[in-house]
Each structure stands twice: as structure tokens, then as C-alpha cells.
Design a protein around this motif. Structure first.
Motif, PDB file in Angstrom:
ATOM      1  N   HIS A  42       0.938  -1.320   0.080  1.00 20.03           N
ATOM      2  CA  HIS A  42       0.192   0.012   0.062  1.00 20.03           C
ATOM      3  C   HIS A  42       0.970   1.299  -0.024  1.00 20.03           C
ATOM      4  CE1 HIS A  42      -2.617  -3.128   1.388  1.00 20.03           C
ATOM      5  NE2 HIS A  42      -3.491  -2.444   0.734  1.00 20.03           N
ATOM      6  N   THR A 100       0.371   6.266  -0.198  1.00 20.27           N
ATOM      7  CA  THR A 100      -1.068   6.341   0.052  1.00 20.27           C
ATOM      8  C   THR A 100      -1.637   8.036   0.061  1.00 20.27           C
ATOM      9  OG1 THR A 100      -0.592   6.625   2.278  1.00 20.27           O
ATOM     10  CG2 THR A 100      -1.515   4.493   1.565  1.00 20.27           C
ATOM     11  N   VAL A 111      -2.681   8.452  -3.706  1.00 25.35           N
ATOM     12  CA  VAL A 111      -3.836   7.638  -4.148  1.00 25.35           C
ATOM     13  C   VAL A 111      -5.264   8.257  -4.202  1.00 25.35           C
ATOM     14  CG1 VAL A 111      -5.161   5.794  -3.528  1.00 25.35           C
ATOM     15  CG2 VAL A 111      -2.904   5.417  -3.351  1.00 25.35           C
ATOM     16  N   ARG A 121      -6.726   8.372  -7.962  1.00 27.45           N
ATOM     17  CA  ARG A 121      -8.086   7.723  -8.289  1.00 27.45           C
ATOM     18  C   ARG A 121      -9.092   8.622  -8.598  1.00 27.45           C
ATOM     19  NH1 ARG A 121     -10.612   4.223  -3.194  1.00 27.45           N
ATOM     20  NH2 ARG A 121      -8.732   3.162  -3.145  1.00 27.45           N
ATOM     21  N   GLU A 151     -11.170   7.726 -12.160  1.00 33.05           N
ATOM     22  CA  GLU A 151     -12.557   7.545 -11.943  1.00 33.05           C
ATOM     23  C   GLU A 151     -13.260   8.373 -12.961  1.00 33.05           C
ATOM     24  OE1 GLU A 151     -13.461   6.883  -8.033  1.00 33.05           O
ATOM     25  OE2 GLU A 151     -12.468   4.787  -8.202  1.00 33.05           O
ATOM     26  N   PRO A 163      -3.483  -1.309  -8.613  1.00 31.79           N
ATOM     27  CA  PRO A 163      -4.926  -1.704  -8.157  1.00 31.79           C
ATOM     28  C   PRO A 163      -5.679  -0.685  -7.066  1.00 31.79           C
ATOM     29  CG  PRO A 163      -3.503  -3.291  -7.436  1.00 31.79           C
ATOM     30  CD  PRO A 163      -2.702  -2.455  -8.386  1.00 31.79           C
ATOM     31  N   GLN A 164      -4.668  -0.004  -6.489  1.00 32.16           N
ATOM     32  CA  GLN A 164      -5.008   1.077  -5.329  1.00 32.16           C
ATOM     33  C   GLN A 164      -5.754   2.500  -6.092  1.00 32.16           C
ATOM     34  OE1 GLN A 164      -2.762   1.993  -1.638  1.00 32.16           O
ATOM     35  NE2 GLN A 164      -1.123   1.806  -3.021  1.00 32.16           N
ATOM     36  N   ILE A 165      -5.134   2.730  -7.342  1.00 36.82           N
ATOM     37  CA  ILE A 165      -5.601   3.914  -8.115  1.00 36.82           C
ATOM     38  C   ILE A 165      -6.924   3.376  -9.248  1.00 36.82           C
ATOM     39  CG2 ILE A 165      -3.906   5.140  -7.614  1.00 36.82           C
ATOM     40  CD1 ILE A 165      -3.152   4.737 -10.471  1.00 36.82           C
ATOM     41  N   THR A 171      -9.472   0.548  -9.358  1.00 36.13           N
ATOM     42  CA  THR A 171      -9.846  -0.455  -8.446  1.00 36.13           C
ATOM     43  C   THR A 171     -10.720  -1.400  -9.082  1.00 36.13           C
ATOM     44  OG1 THR A 171     -11.831   0.819  -7.890  1.00 36.13           O
ATOM     45  CG2 THR A 171      -9.995   1.231  -6.377  1.00 36.13           C
ATOM     46  N   THR A 172     -10.879  -1.520 -10.483  1.00 41.65           N
ATOM     47  CA  THR A 172     -11.980  -2.515 -11.022  1.00 41.65           C
ATOM     48  C   THR A 172     -11.098  -3.113 -12.215  1.00 41.65           C
ATOM     49  OG1 THR A 172     -13.150  -1.076 -12.437  1.00 41.65           O
ATOM     50  CG2 THR A 172     -13.890  -1.578 -10.257  1.00 41.65           C
ATOM     51  N   GLN A 199      -8.874  -0.974 -15.008  1.00 43.75           N
ATOM     52  CA  GLN A 199      -7.434  -1.374 -15.178  1.00 43.75           C
ATOM     53  C   GLN A 199      -7.252  -1.921 -16.610  1.00 43.75           C
ATOM     54  OE1 GLN A 199      -7.335  -4.808 -12.349  1.00 43.75           O
ATOM     55  NE2 GLN A 199      -7.394  -3.549 -10.455  1.00 43.75           N
TER      56      GLN A 199
END
Ligand SMILES: O=C(O)/C=C(\CC(=O)C(=O)O)C(=O)O
Length: 309
Positions: free
Chosen positions: A239, A242, A245, A249, A253, A285-287, A289-290, A294
Motif C-alpha cells: 500500500h 497512500t 492515491v 483515483r 474515475e 490496483p489502489q488507483i 480499482t476494478t 485497469q
């Protein structure tokens, strides 16, 4: 960890951190066809000398070493970006592209006197964009004057423009950047100051810039460069970074079809630490998330921009 002094007549800048040798195998399995859309080759200096006007002298980082990293991490392809230490001498970049069997595309740096023949040669090698660096510590003068002239030359080739700047300079450059007629890719989310609020004024301006200009894409890369709190992508950390992130993200999104990701290997000018590239992949995958996000970030978007043909 050390890669020795740069060969040829070059000596690395004092305090230079070499790229991480022996990165771990990522835990995150990259989707098939994933593209590392921001990385560099440096020299080797003995073969491809660093530019006289450079602001730093790196350790060598060859095409073979980059392709070995690609295979180790599970990427299929690379986008190799010209770094300022090679100035507008794109020979190392072109050599790497030619050796990649079509698995690398490039972003070059060119001067305003570039000819159509030279551009055609770069295109044949796999170059699909030009980079303009507005980060003041990396260039003698920001390239505002040459950009329009160069864009007029590269637009007919279907190329795009990559810009690198610091968040504090966006207000001044906002209108200028908004006028670029080609696709535009912003390096590292315009380098936000992540100690500021993700909902604050500074990052809001960057989001507005992307919202108002549907031709603008960005790389949600380089958390290791932007992070203040860490934790660093070292020692198995799953992680990492942080504090970066929420910024990345948010962009992934809101603009899932206009984001790219790259390792930034060999990570020029890091002062604090050198990340383990395997753990940097585990940051993704932290940023995103699906699996859908990805797939867009790592496969669909870079292929659309760099392998449209
Ligand atoms: O590799 C990067 O993206 C960042 C760099 C180096 C660079 O861009 C260059 O030399 O052209 C930096 O922040 O020093």
C-alpha cells in the motif's frame, strides 16, 4: 543496486540514485497486452552521448535493460519518452524503438527546425508524439515559443503533444495549453502538491483543465515522485504512496478513457529513494480499482493512442 559510473566520458550527477536491481515479481497480475506508457532509456553514454545542455547526468539504462524489466513485470509494450538529458538528440530513443520489434512507441523532443524528412524517419521508427518540458529545473527556457511551430509540423502525422509541468505553473499556462489543437498528454497529473487537499483549488484547476479540454489525457504515474508521506514501494509494501492515491483515483474515475500509466523507469532525479518496480506495479490496483478500469488504463487507452495504426 549500483550500476557503476556511467561509461564513456560521463560521470553521474552527485547523489544520483541508480535504478533498483532485481525488482520483485508483482503480486498484481497485469492484464494481457498491458503497456508501460512512460519510461526512458539513458545512453549508454559511450554509444549515445548525453546532451551538452543537460541538467543532470544519469546512470546508463539501456534498451535491453528496459525490455528485460518489461518482461519481468509482465508488460507487453513500452512507450519510451525522451528525457532532457538527451536534449533533442533522439538517437538512443530511435535505436531502442528499432530493437523492440514493434513493441515500443516513442515520444521525441524536436527543435523547431526539424524537417519533414526527419519527422518521417522518426515516424517510421515508431515515434508518435513530441514532448515539451516546462519544468524549470530541467530546461534553460520553457518552450512556449517553439511549441506552436512544432505542433503545426507534427499534427499532419497524427502525433500528439506530451507536456510536463508543475501544478503551480498551470494557472499561467492554462490558456496556452488549452489552445493546443492535437491530443495532449500531461505527465504525472501535472505534478500536484499532494500535501494539499484533493478537493482544493490547485487540483480542481487540473480537473477543470481535463474537463474543459476533451483532447487532454494524463499519466497517473510517478507516485514515488509526488509522495511526501510514503510508505515507499520497498520491502514488500503493498500500500505504497497512500497520499497520492486519492489524486490518481479521482482522475482515473472521472476520466477512465483518457488515463495512462507508466513505471517512469529508470526514475531520473529521485532524491529520496529508488522504488522497487515490482511494488510500483502493485500500486496500480489502489488507483484503478476494478478490472474494467485497469483494462482501460493499461491496455485500451495506450493502444488507442500509440498503436492506432
Ligand atoms: O522522468 C520524468 O518523468 C521526470 C523527470 C525527468 C524528466 O522528465 C526529463 O529529464 O526529461 C524529472 O522530474 O526530473
Amino acid at each position: 543496486m549500483a550500476h557503476g559510473d556511467t561509461s564513456g566520458d560521463f560521470e553521474k550527477s552527485p547523489g544520483w540514485l541508480d535504478w533498483y536491481d532485481g525488482p520483485t515479481m508483482p503480486t498484481f497480475a497485469l492484464p494481457a497486452g498491458a503497456v508501460d506508457a512512460h519510461c526512458h532509456v539513458f545512453g549508454p553514454g559511450a554509444e549515445f552521448p548525453y546532451a551538452p545542455e543537460r541538467k543532470y547526468t544519469p546512470c546508463d539504462a539501456s534498451a535491453e535493460q528496459l525490455f528485460a524489466l518489461r518482461d519481468h513485470l509482465g508488460f507487453d509494450r513500452n512507450v519510451i519518452v525522451q528525457a532532457t538529458c538527451h536534449g533533442a538528440d533522439n538517437r538512443a530513443l530511435v535505436d531502442a524503438l528499432r530493437r523492440s520489434d514493434g513493441r515500443a512507441r516513442g515520444v521525441a523532443t524536436v527543435r523547431r527546425d526539424i524537417t519533414d524528412e526527419q519527422l518521417a524517419e522518426l515516424h517510421a521508427a515508431g515515434v508518435r508524439g513530441v514532448r515539451f518540458n516546462f519544468v524549470k529545473r530541467l530546461v534553460d527556457r520553457v518552450p512556449t515559443d517553439s511549441l506552436e511551430e512544432i505542433v503545426a509540423k507534427i499534427a499532419p502525422l497524427g502525433w500528439h503533444v506530451v507536456i510536463y509541468f508543475e501544478a503551480e505553473d498551470l494557472p499561467e499556462l492554462y490558456d496556452f495549453f488549452s489552445g493546443i489543437p492535437t491530443d495532449v498528454v500531461v505527465d504525472h497529473m501535472g505534478r500536484p502538491d499532494v500535501t494539499k487537499d484533493v478537493d482544493g483549488e490547485e487540483f480542481a484547476l487540473f480537473l477543470r483543465f481535463m474537463r474543459e479540454n476533451p483532447n487532454v489525457w494524463t499519466k497517473v504515474s510517478c507516485p514515488e515522485r509526488l509522495s511526501v508521506t510514503g510508505p515507499r514501494a520497498l520491502d514488500g509494501e503493498q500500500h505504497a504512496y497512500t497520499d497520492v492515491v486519492p489524486f490518481a483515483r479521482r482522475v482515473v474515475e472521472e476520466f477512465p478513457d483518457r488515463v495512462l500509466w507508466g513505471t517512469d523507469w529508470p526514475h531520473p532525479n529521485l532524491k529520496d529513494h529508488m522504488p522497487d518496480d515490482g511494488l510500483l506495479v502493485d500500486y496500480i490496483p489502489q488507483i484503478a480499482t476494478t478490472p474494467e478500469l485497469q483494462q482501460k488504463l493499461l491496455v485500451d487507452n495506450p493502444r488507442r493512442l500509440y498503436w492506432a495504426d
